[in-house]
Design a protein around this motif. Structure first.
Motif, PDB file in Angstrom:
ATOM      1  N   SER A 254       0.809  -1.222   0.000  1.00  0.00           N
ATOM      2  CA  SER A 254       0.000   0.000   0.000  1.00  0.00           C
ATOM      3  C   SER A 254       0.841   1.270   0.000  1.00  0.00           C
ATOM      4  O   SER A 254       0.323   2.364  -0.215  1.00  0.00           O
ATOM      5  CB  SER A 254      -0.917   0.014   1.225  1.00  0.00           C
ATOM      6  N   GLY A 255       2.138   1.139   0.266  1.00  0.00           N
ATOM      7  CA  GLY A 255       3.006   2.306   0.314  1.00  0.00           C
ATOM      8  C   GLY A 255       3.148   2.930   1.682  1.00  0.00           C
ATOM      9  O   GLY A 255       3.824   3.956   1.835  1.00  0.00           O
ATOM     10  N   GLU A 256       2.526   2.323   2.710  1.00  0.00           N
ATOM     11  CA  GLU A 256       2.696   2.844   4.078  1.00  0.00           C
ATOM     12  C   GLU A 256       4.135   2.694   4.543  1.00  0.00           C
ATOM     13  O   GLU A 256       4.609   3.455   5.389  1.00  0.00           O
ATOM     14  CB  GLU A 256       1.769   2.111   5.044  1.00  0.00           C
ATOM     15  N   LEU A 257       4.813   1.676   4.025  1.00  0.00           N
ATOM     16  CA  LEU A 257       6.223   1.456   4.290  1.00  0.00           C
ATOM     17  C   LEU A 257       6.950   1.268   2.962  1.00  0.00           C
ATOM     18  O   LEU A 257       6.363   0.777   1.991  1.00  0.00           O
ATOM     19  CB  LEU A 257       6.434   0.224   5.173  1.00  0.00           C
ATOM     20  N   VAL A 258       8.213   1.642   2.946  1.00  0.00           N
ATOM     21  CA  VAL A 258       9.030   1.494   1.751  1.00  0.00           C
ATOM     22  C   VAL A 258      10.279   0.704   2.111  1.00  0.00           C
ATOM     23  O   VAL A 258      10.971   1.035   3.089  1.00  0.00           O
ATOM     24  CB  VAL A 258       9.428   2.876   1.179  1.00  0.00           C
ATOM     25  N   GLU A 259      10.580  -0.333   1.334  1.00  0.00           N
ATOM     26  CA  GLU A 259      11.769  -1.129   1.599  1.00  0.00           C
ATOM     27  C   GLU A 259      13.002  -0.412   1.068  1.00  0.00           C
ATOM     28  O   GLU A 259      13.009   0.117  -0.046  1.00  0.00           O
ATOM     29  CB  GLU A 259      11.654  -2.500   0.958  1.00  0.00           C
ATOM     30  N   LEU A 260      14.055  -0.410   1.897  1.00  0.00           N
ATOM     31  CA  LEU A 260      15.313   0.211   1.500  1.00  0.00           C
ATOM     32  C   LEU A 260      16.296  -0.836   0.988  1.00  0.00           C
ATOM     33  O   LEU A 260      16.284  -1.991   1.431  1.00  0.00           O
ATOM     34  CB  LEU A 260      15.936   0.944   2.689  1.00  0.00           C
ATOM     35  N   ASN A 261      17.138  -0.415   0.096  1.00  0.00           N
ATOM     36  CA  ASN A 261      18.206  -1.264  -0.414  1.00  0.00           C
ATOM     37  C   ASN A 261      19.451  -1.003   0.427  1.00  0.00           C
ATOM     38  O   ASN A 261      20.200  -0.058   0.197  1.00  0.00           O
ATOM     39  CB  ASN A 261      18.462  -0.956  -1.883  1.00  0.00           C
ATOM     40  N   VAL A 262      19.649  -1.831   1.442  1.00  0.00           N
ATOM     41  CA  VAL A 262      20.789  -1.649   2.340  1.00  0.00           C
ATOM     42  C   VAL A 262      21.856  -2.703   2.050  1.00  0.00           C
ATOM     43  O   VAL A 262      21.558  -3.798   1.578  1.00  0.00           O
ATOM     44  CB  VAL A 262      20.362  -1.725   3.826  1.00  0.00           C
ATOM     45  N   GLU A 263      23.105  -2.330   2.314  1.00  0.00           N
ATOM     46  CA  GLU A 263      24.201  -3.264   2.078  1.00  0.00           C
ATOM     47  C   GLU A 263      24.180  -4.426   3.062  1.00  0.00           C
ATOM     48  O   GLU A 263      24.593  -5.538   2.732  1.00  0.00           O
ATOM     49  CB  GLU A 263      25.540  -2.524   2.179  1.00  0.00           C
ATOM     50  N   ALA A 264      23.732  -4.164   4.263  1.00  0.00           N
ATOM     51  CA  ALA A 264      23.684  -5.215   5.292  1.00  0.00           C
ATOM     52  C   ALA A 264      22.679  -6.295   4.898  1.00  0.00           C
ATOM     53  O   ALA A 264      21.701  -6.040   4.195  1.00  0.00           O
ATOM     54  CB  ALA A 264      23.311  -4.613   6.637  1.00  0.00           C
ATOM     55  N   VAL A 265      22.930  -7.510   5.372  1.00  0.00           N
ATOM     56  CA  VAL A 265      22.054  -8.645   5.087  1.00  0.00           C
ATOM     57  C   VAL A 265      21.600  -9.250   6.407  1.00  0.00           C
ATOM     58  O   VAL A 265      22.412  -9.440   7.323  1.00  0.00           O
ATOM     59  CB  VAL A 265      22.785  -9.712   4.250  1.00  0.00           C
ATOM     60  N   ARG A 266      20.325  -9.535   6.507  1.00  0.00           N
ATOM     61  CA  ARG A 266      19.816 -10.226   7.690  1.00  0.00           C
ATOM     62  C   ARG A 266      19.169 -11.534   7.248  1.00  0.00           C
ATOM     63  O   ARG A 266      18.260 -11.546   6.413  1.00  0.00           O
ATOM     64  CB  ARG A 266      18.800  -9.380   8.457  1.00  0.00           C
ATOM     65  N   GLN A 267      19.643 -12.611   7.811  1.00  0.00           N
ATOM     66  CA  GLN A 267      19.121 -13.919   7.465  1.00  0.00           C
ATOM     67  C   GLN A 267      17.730 -14.126   8.062  1.00  0.00           C
ATOM     68  O   GLN A 267      17.397 -13.541   9.105  1.00  0.00           O
ATOM     69  CB  GLN A 267      20.052 -15.016   7.994  1.00  0.00           C
ATOM     70  N   PRO A 268      16.899 -14.927   7.408  1.00  0.00           N
ATOM     71  CA  PRO A 268      15.575 -15.219   7.983  1.00  0.00           C
ATOM     72  C   PRO A 268      15.699 -15.875   9.348  1.00  0.00           C
ATOM     73  O   PRO A 268      16.683 -16.568   9.633  1.00  0.00           O
ATOM     74  CB  PRO A 268      14.956 -16.182   6.960  1.00  0.00           C
ATOM     75  N   ALA A 269      14.719 -15.659  10.192  1.00  0.00           N
ATOM     76  CA  ALA A 269      14.683 -16.291  11.511  1.00  0.00           C
ATOM     77  C   ALA A 269      13.983 -17.637  11.396  1.00  0.00           C
ATOM     78  O   ALA A 269      12.821 -17.699  10.985  1.00  0.00           O
ATOM     79  CB  ALA A 269      13.948 -15.402  12.507  1.00  0.00           C
ATOM     80  N   VAL A 270      14.693 -18.693  11.724  1.00  0.00           N
ATOM     81  CA  VAL A 270      14.095 -20.033  11.730  1.00  0.00           C
ATOM     82  C   VAL A 270      13.390 -20.212  13.068  1.00  0.00           C
ATOM     83  O   VAL A 270      14.004 -20.074  14.131  1.00  0.00           O
ATOM     84  CB  VAL A 270      15.157 -21.121  11.529  1.00  0.00           C
ATOM     85  N   ILE A 271      12.100 -20.496  13.023  1.00  0.00           N
ATOM     86  CA  ILE A 271      11.319 -20.556  14.260  1.00  0.00           C
ATOM     87  C   ILE A 271      10.718 -21.945  14.471  1.00  0.00           C
ATOM     88  O   ILE A 271      10.494 -22.704  13.520  1.00  0.00           O
ATOM     89  CB  ILE A 271      10.206 -19.489  14.277  1.00  0.00           C
ATOM     90  N   HIS A 272      10.486 -22.245  15.730  1.00  0.00           N
ATOM     91  CA  HIS A 272      10.069 -23.581  16.130  1.00  0.00           C
ATOM     92  C   HIS A 272       8.851 -23.548  17.053  1.00  0.00           C
ATOM     93  O   HIS A 272       8.542 -22.532  17.669  1.00  0.00           O
ATOM     94  CB  HIS A 272      11.196 -24.288  16.886  1.00  0.00           C
ATOM     95  N   LEU A 273       8.222 -24.691  17.143  1.00  0.00           N
ATOM     96  CA  LEU A 273       7.308 -25.005  18.236  1.00  0.00           C
ATOM     97  C   LEU A 273       8.175 -25.677  19.284  1.00  0.00           C
ATOM     98  O   LEU A 273       9.022 -26.518  18.950  1.00  0.00           O
ATOM     99  CB  LEU A 273       6.225 -25.964  17.734  1.00  0.00           C
ATOM    100  N   ALA A 274       8.031 -25.301  20.550  1.00  0.00           N
ATOM    101  CA  ALA A 274       8.931 -25.829  21.573  1.00  0.00           C
ATOM    102  C   ALA A 274       8.185 -26.124  22.866  1.00  0.00           C
ATOM    103  O   ALA A 274       7.243 -25.418  23.231  1.00  0.00           O
ATOM    104  CB  ALA A 274      10.074 -24.847  21.840  1.00  0.00           C
ATOM    105  N   ARG A 275       8.654 -27.169  23.545  1.00  0.00           N
ATOM    106  CA  ARG A 275       8.118 -27.542  24.854  1.00  0.00           C
ATOM    107  C   ARG A 275       9.220 -28.244  25.628  1.00  0.00           C
ATOM    108  O   ARG A 275      10.285 -28.556  25.088  1.00  0.00           O
ATOM    109  CB  ARG A 275       6.913 -28.467  24.701  1.00  0.00           C
TER     110      ARG A 275
END
Length: 313
Positions: A254-275
């Protein structure tokens, strides 16, 4: 200390009021009328009040009697609920299950499963608790919760836990459309980004070491309580930072936020169900039916594809 008000006496008052007479109450409760009269008279004598006005053809509650019955019915309901819950516990159902939800995921992701659980008709209280980053593992390790939905792989502490991968959450570096960084040409380096405040969601861990990620050196911060507030603050142009892509997908479109092209890289967060894992065989000691039900239900594949991407090695 003798208590004049007993559950049996309250049941008698309830029956008299509903049936309209002592005789009707006696019939419903399978007692003789004299036994009903005795119970009421003893209660009146012990309390030193008149519960019924007997001047007319029909027994009518006095104001004090009405108050006693109204409050007493709440106790009757509570005792019925207690009896039912006790039977459920004997059959292996907990009275309560607490689930921690990682702030990277919306609480409503669990609503379909909860609705399905409620249809079982078991009186198990469900508590959903929002935790941020390491706080999810902290809550599980300290047994403040029974189950974690969205425990991240990076902050897992030492301990015996069972986990199942739910998937991964990618991130986007996004800002408000009128933020100065949107006018920057080409990939944006750390030095440029560091000139602007980063909006940070405070880690909710109480005992484990809180984690920090996505903040550049020398960068000022604005700290909020959760990811939803972080998104809101960045929409308002207050700062910059990485945001979980599934939660801002519509805002980017919708344009409420704009993605920036940054040099830094952030890897996806791998998430779990845990008990917790409480023995060597991977099965929970004294495992409750509710915990087992949610563990199996939330482990079903593809049900969270709106918020979680498949995990790829």
């Amino acid at each position: 200390m003798h208590n004049a008000i007993t559950i049996d006496a309250l049941k008698v008052l309830d029956a008299i009021e509903r049936k309209g007479s002592f005789a009707g109450a006696a019939s419903e409760l399978f007692r003789v009328p004299s036994a009903i009269s005795y119970t009421v008279q003893k209660l009146e004598d012990d309390l030193g009040i008149d519960i019924f006005d007997r001047t007319g053809h029909r027994a009518r509650l006095t104001p004090a009697g009405r108050y006693l019955l109204d409050e007493g019915r709440a106790l009757l309901d509570a005792t019925d609920a207690l009896a039912h819950a006790t039977k459920q516990v004997a059959q292996g159902w907990e009275t309560r299950i607490k689930i921690a939800v990682n702030s990277l995921l919306p609480m409503e992701a669990l609503y379909p499963a909860i609705r399905e659980f409620q249809a079982l008709g078991v009186p198990v209280e469900i508590q959903l608790v929002e935790e941020v980053f390491t706080g999810a593992w902290d809550a599980l390790q300290c047994r403040r919760v029974d189950l974690v939905f969205g425990a991240d792989a990076m902050s897992r502490p030492a301990g015996q836990f069972m986990t199942r991968i739910l998937g991964q959450i990618p991130f986007r570096y996004a800002v408000a459309p009128d933020h100065p960084l949107t006018r920057h040409q080409g990939p944006i380096n750390e030095e440029v980004v560091s000139a602007y405040p980063a909006v940070v969601a405070a880690d909710s861990a109480r005992h484990l070491q809180p984690g920090t990620t996505g903040i550049f050196s020398r960068q000022r911060t604005i700290t909020v309580s959760n990811i939803a507030q972080k998104i809101s603050a960045q929409k308002a142009g207050l700062g910059v930072g990485w945001l979980p892509e599934p939660l801002i997908r519509e805002s980017l479109a919708s344009g409420e936020l704009v993605e920036l092209n940054v040099e830094a890289v952030r890897q996806p967060a791998v998430i779990h169900l845990a008990r917790h894992q409480d023995n060597q065989n991977g099965e929970l000691r004294c495992q409750g039916n509710a915990l087992k039900w949610f563990w199996d239900k939330l482990s079903e594949p593809h049900q969270f594809s709106r918020w979680i991407d498949p995990h790829t090695q």
